[in-house]
Write an enzyme that holds these catalytic residues in place. Structure first.
Site, PDB file in Angstrom:
ATOM      1  N   ASP A  69      27.982 -36.341 -20.865  1.00 54.44           N
ATOM      2  CA  ASP A  69      27.010 -36.493 -19.573  1.00 54.44           C
ATOM      3  C   ASP A  69      26.959 -37.961 -18.733  1.00 54.44           C
ATOM      4  OD1 ASP A  69      24.380 -34.945 -20.587  1.00 54.44           O
ATOM      5  OD2 ASP A  69      24.580 -36.407 -22.686  1.00 54.44           O
ATOM      6  N   ASP A  89      33.177 -38.070 -23.092  1.00 53.73           N
ATOM      7  CA  ASP A  89      31.958 -38.309 -23.059  1.00 53.73           C
ATOM      8  C   ASP A  89      31.373 -36.790 -21.932  1.00 53.73           C
ATOM      9  OD1 ASP A  89      29.066 -38.702 -23.346  1.00 53.73           O
ATOM     10  OD2 ASP A  89      29.582 -40.601 -21.406  1.00 53.73           O
TER      11      ASP A  89
END
Length: 160
Positions: free
Chosen positions: A16, A14
């Protein structure tokens, strides 16, 4: 966990608050002076109050980010890598492990991160923003797996 990483053919991250230290859309929203309103929409989406795609559309309609405003935001406030990420990526790349960035964020904001980490642009699964010829916001690509609920698991299935 590190042993599993080093034995993998590919690893997905991922972006963020994982690869980078903040949420890209929040940085952009603050830069455009709409941080609180976007944070409220994000909160509603995270609490299940609205579908992710609806929240994405609402946030983009609120921001109406131009290509220029996004690029200027990234120049004025570059997204910061999380401590240790560069070393981890270097170690995985030294083992010839494919690295993928999978995000509900925006491809245009993630591409500089991928470049910084020597990750191929083709190894990004994220939301694409469409711009008009003059660079103003037009829409987002609803066909990106990460534009909808359960998008990251769908993206992982595509990567496999």
């Amino acid at each position: 966990a590190m042993h599993s990483l080093y034995k993998a053919d590919a690893v997905c991250f991922d972006v963020d608050s994982t690869v980078i230290a903040e949420e890209g859309i929040d940085v952009l929203a603050e830069y455009l002076g709409k941080g609180e309103a976007v944070a409220e929409l994000t909160k509603q989406a995270m609490e299940g109050g609205m579908a992710f795609q609806d929240a994405l559309q609402a946030r983009l309609e609120l921001l109406k980010p131009s290509r220029e405003s996004i690029l200027q935001c990234l120049e004025d406030q570059p997204l910061l890598l999380t401590d240790g990420v560069q070393g981890l990526m270097n170690a995985l790349q030294a083992k010839n492990i494919d690295i993928w960035l999978v995000s509900g964020g925006f491809r245009i904001m993630i591409e500089p991160i991928a470049e910084q980490l020597n990750i191929p642009i083709d190894n990004i699964v994220a939301n694409t923003i469409f711009f008009n010829e003059d660079g103003t916001y037009r829409a987002f690509d609803p066909d990106e797996p990460t534009s909808a609920d359960m998008g990251k698991p769908k993206a992982l299935t595509q990567i496999q």
